[in-house]
Write an enzyme that holds these catalytic residues in place. Structure first.
Site, PDB file in Angstrom:
ATOM      1  N   TRP A 198      -1.054   7.044  -5.416  1.00 26.60           N
ATOM      2  CA  TRP A 198      -1.546   5.488  -5.600  1.00 26.60           C
ATOM      3  C   TRP A 198      -2.127   5.477  -5.665  1.00 26.60           C
ATOM      4  O   TRP A 198      -3.767   5.555  -5.452  1.00 26.60           O
ATOM      5  CB  TRP A 198      -1.105   5.595  -4.218  1.00 26.60           C
ATOM      6  CG  TRP A 198      -1.362   3.617  -3.401  1.00 26.60           C
ATOM      7  CD1 TRP A 198      -0.443   3.127  -4.473  1.00 26.60           C
ATOM      8  CD2 TRP A 198      -1.908   3.458  -2.645  1.00 26.60           C
ATOM      9  NE1 TRP A 198      -1.114   1.457  -3.727  1.00 26.60           N
ATOM     10  CE2 TRP A 198      -1.977   2.277  -2.780  1.00 26.60           C
ATOM     11  CE3 TRP A 198      -2.953   3.074  -2.048  1.00 26.60           C
ATOM     12  CZ2 TRP A 198      -2.229   0.917  -2.218  1.00 26.60           C
ATOM     13  CZ3 TRP A 198      -3.811   2.360  -1.156  1.00 26.60           C
ATOM     14  CH2 TRP A 198      -3.713   1.255  -1.305  1.00 26.60           C
ATOM     15  N   ASP A 223      -3.047   9.852   4.932  1.00 26.41           N
ATOM     16  CA  ASP A 223      -2.353   8.468   4.390  1.00 26.41           C
ATOM     17  C   ASP A 223      -1.168   7.976   4.990  1.00 26.41           C
ATOM     18  O   ASP A 223      -0.527   8.935   4.298  1.00 26.41           O
ATOM     19  CB  ASP A 223      -2.618   8.021   3.023  1.00 26.41           C
ATOM     20  CG  ASP A 223      -2.398   5.963   2.758  1.00 26.41           C
ATOM     21  OD1 ASP A 223      -2.578   5.875   3.404  1.00 26.41           O
ATOM     22  OD2 ASP A 223      -3.177   6.164   1.526  1.00 26.41           O
ATOM     23  N   LYS A 265       5.281  -1.904   5.983  1.00 29.97           N
ATOM     24  CA  LYS A 265       6.235  -1.743   5.145  1.00 29.97           C
ATOM     25  C   LYS A 265       6.904  -1.188   6.272  1.00 29.97           C
ATOM     26  O   LYS A 265       7.635  -1.878   6.531  1.00 29.97           O
ATOM     27  CB  LYS A 265       6.177   0.375   3.874  1.00 29.97           C
ATOM     28  CG  LYS A 265       6.000  -0.231   2.963  1.00 29.97           C
ATOM     29  CD  LYS A 265       5.082  -0.489   2.761  1.00 29.97           C
ATOM     30  CE  LYS A 265       3.553   0.685   2.535  1.00 29.97           C
ATOM     31  NZ  LYS A 265       2.139  -0.461   2.004  1.00 29.97           N
TER      32      LYS A 265
HETATM   33  N1  PLA Z   1      -1.349   4.359   1.145  1.00 31.92           N
HETATM   34  C1  PLA Z   1      -0.186   4.615   0.317  1.00 31.92           C
HETATM   35  C2  PLA Z   1       0.050   5.424  -0.099  1.00 31.92           C
HETATM   36  C3  PLA Z   1       0.658   2.954   0.026  1.00 31.92           C
HETATM   37  O1  PLA Z   1       1.666   3.712  -1.446  1.00 31.92           O
HETATM   38  C4  PLA Z   1       0.543   1.792   0.370  1.00 31.92           C
HETATM   39  C5  PLA Z   1       0.158   1.114  -0.672  1.00 31.92           C
HETATM   40  C6  PLA Z   1      -0.737   2.203   1.059  1.00 31.92           C
HETATM   41  C7  PLA Z   1      -2.242   3.411   1.378  1.00 31.92           C
HETATM   42  C8  PLA Z   1      -1.816   0.397   1.622  1.00 31.92           C
HETATM   43  O2  PLA Z   1      -0.587  -0.395   1.763  1.00 31.92           O
HETATM   44  P1  PLA Z   1      -0.873  -1.914   3.037  1.00 31.92           P
HETATM   45  O3  PLA Z   1      -2.790  -2.183   2.305  1.00 31.92           O
HETATM   46  O4  PLA Z   1      -0.774  -3.019   2.323  1.00 31.92           O
HETATM   47  O5  PLA Z   1      -0.933  -1.276   4.167  1.00 31.92           O
HETATM   48  N2  PLA Z   1       1.417   0.662  -1.847  1.00 31.92           N
HETATM   49  C9  PLA Z   1       2.306  -0.565  -2.124  1.00 31.92           C
HETATM   50  C10 PLA Z   1       1.370  -1.703  -2.654  1.00 31.92           C
HETATM   51  C11 PLA Z   1       3.061  -0.621  -1.485  1.00 31.92           C
HETATM   52  C12 PLA Z   1      -0.043  -1.817  -3.202  1.00 31.92           C
HETATM   53  O6  PLA Z   1       0.110  -0.889  -4.052  1.00 31.92           O
HETATM   54  O7  PLA Z   1      -0.638  -2.878  -2.235  1.00 31.92           O
HETATM   55  C13 PLA Z   1       3.008   0.053  -3.347  1.00 31.92           C
HETATM   56  O8  PLA Z   1       3.964  -0.794  -4.454  1.00 31.92           O
HETATM   57  O9  PLA Z   1       2.048   1.386  -3.470  1.00 31.92           O
END
Ligand code: PLA
Length: 464
Positions: free
Chosen positions: A192, A273, A309
């Site tokens: 991510w 995570d 989510k």
């Molecule tokens: N960790 C991972 C692996 C994630 O994919 C995301 C969110 C988070 C943490 C953090 O989300 P939060 O702070 O809302 O709890 N990833 C999303 C959104 C869904 C983003 O990038 O913020 C994504 O589209 O990858």
């Protein structure tokens, strides 16, 4: 309109501000550091000295002149671009946010019920303690480890409510920076995108371990193990608890055991995570198996949780950081330090999402209803995944094997489309997605699968 102004800022450095140059071109102001760009962006460089008084040849120069334009965020920037598009066929498959079959945002029924409970109870808006809502912290750790887990029973877990997954990761990164100076965090390649930002901003060094093998469109398990082995002893190993983002490829239970073996052998610290508990398999317990396996070995570990989510609480910013320690005494001290980090960062966390989670997880009826809704959401994504595969297979006459899509789990599919191909997806087909080739199936409907298949087939075969 030209204006000339007199500035006393450079009368003498010591007369106005207590400053001095440091080797890295930073100027120390009291106890904080201000970075001043050299050359044209440096306001001080525009100053001409006339003895003790200086003239600043400033023509309506902004104090923020040196601030450059930041690039759009690779994920959230996609949503901004999607909003700006006026095309009727546009599809937002960028951010991982669940949509209904009608492509509308979804507020879970259990969330509405939990909110009604809050109104009925006439809850107030007083500050929470720095560590967050006690009822939330209790249920969130239990949901993760299982209420009967010895680490819970023996109070070995330091749990602090965080600003969702991101904020919780940030607290942990600050703890690492403060208590493990120089220690490296190993992150998967790819991961991510925000993980790198979080560790960069926290000044925690990181490096990557191999994870995804484009040849097999699967896990590069050998590469992963050897990179974790090769890392300096006592490194932190960031692992996605389930539904790896962006690849949708998780280790098997047997592979998790082997990952734990090498982490244990190297005295590394696992750092999970968990942003998709319940969303990968539809079961909260199954999706927590990786974390529980490590905890059962008596290892110390960190786990960041998110309710964005699985409870659809994206904007409520609710999650937690859990640090499993070898004794309750250590956990108490670690918690006190996490609070100390949080206090100057945001003082104390928001209450609304914490109460929702506490009400849902803490109430057997609502908890049961939540599990059913989560299964429904995970099920809808699975159906869309299957339909997309069916359409691709039926429509693509090249004989390409699209079955990798069915092997991936969670919200996303990692399509293998390259940057130019993803640009074709957006520019020609108005399919908004991240440039790494990831699509969020949670933002896709059954009705749009055929259109998406056409876009993918065209981009895949006609753009190199
Ligand atoms: N960790 C991972 C692996 C994630 O994919 C995301 C969110 C988070 C943490 C953090 O989300 P939060 O702070 O809302 O709890 N990833 C999303 C959104 C869904 C983003 O990038 O913020 C994504 O589209 O990858």
């Amino acid at each position: 309109m030209a204006s000339t102004m007199l500035s006393l800022a450079s009368v003498s450095p010591s007369a106005s501000l207590s400053t001095h140059e440091t080797p890295k071109g930073k100027v120390k102001l009291g106890s904080s550091f201000l970075s001043l760009n050299k050359g044209r962006n440096n306001l001080f460089a525009k100053t001409e000295s006339f003895g003790r008084i200086s003239m600043v040849a400033a023509v309506n120069v902004s104090k923020f002149e040196g601030v450059t334009m930041a690039p759009p965020d690779p994920i959230l920037g996609v949503s901004e671009a999607f909003k700006a598009s006026t095309n009727q066929s546009k599809l937002n498959l960028g951010v991982g946010a669940y949509r209904t079959e009608e492509l509308q945002p979804y507020v879970l029924d259990v969330v509405k019920k939990a909110e009604n409970l809050m109104i009925e109870r006439g809850e107030n808006k007083e500050y929470l303690p720095i560590e967050g809502l006690a009822a939330f912290n209790k249920v969130t750790a239990e949901l993760l480890f299982g209420a009967d887990n010895p680490v819970i029973k023996q109070q070995k877990v330091a749990t602090v409510q965080g600003l969702s997954g991101t904020g919780s990761l940030r607290l942990a990164a600050a703890l690492i920076e403060r208590y493990f100076p120089g220690a490296k965090v190993l992150i998967s390649s790819p991961t991510w995108g925000n993980h790198k930002n979080i560790f960069n901003d926290s000044r925690v060094p990181w490096s990557e371990y191999r994870y995804y093998d484009p040849k097999t469109v699967g896990l590069d398990f050998e590469g992963m193990i050897s990179d974790i082995k090769a890392a300096p002893e006592g490194s932190f190993v960031l692992l996605h608890g389930c539904a790896h983002n962006p690849t949708g490829i998780d280790p098997t239970p047997d592979q998790w055991e082997k990952i734990a073996d090498v982490i244990q052998e190297k005295n590394h610290i696992p750092f999970f995570d968990v942003a998709y508990q319940g969303f990968a398999s539809g079961s909260l317990d199954t999706d927590a198996a990786s974390v529980r396996l490590f905890a059962a070995r008596g290892l110390e570990l960190l786990v960041a949780q998110s309710y964005s989510k699985n409870l659809g609480l994206y904007a409520e910013r609710i999650g937690a950081i859990n640090v499993v320690c070898t004794s309750s005494d250590t956990a108490t001290r670690v918690k006190s330090q996490l609070k100390r980090i949080a206090r100057p960062m945001y003082s104390n966390p928001p209450v609304h999402g914490a109460r929702i989670v506490a009400n849902v997880v803490g109430d057997p009826t609502l908890f049961g209803e939540w599990k059913a809704e989560m299964e429904m959401m995970a099920g809808r994504i699975k159906n869309v995944r299957q339909k997309l595969y069916d359409n691709l297979t039926a429509k693509d006459k090249s004989g390409k094997d699209w079955s990798f899509i069915l092997k991936q789990i969670g919200m996303f599919s990692f399509t293998g489309l390259n940057k130019a191909q993803t640009e074709n997806m957006t520019n020609k087909w108005h399919v908004y997605m991240t440039k790494d080739g990831r699509i969020s199936l949670a933002g896709l409907s059954l009705a749009k699968c055929e259109y998406l298949s056409d876009a993918i087939i065209d981009s895949y075969h006609n753009v190199s």
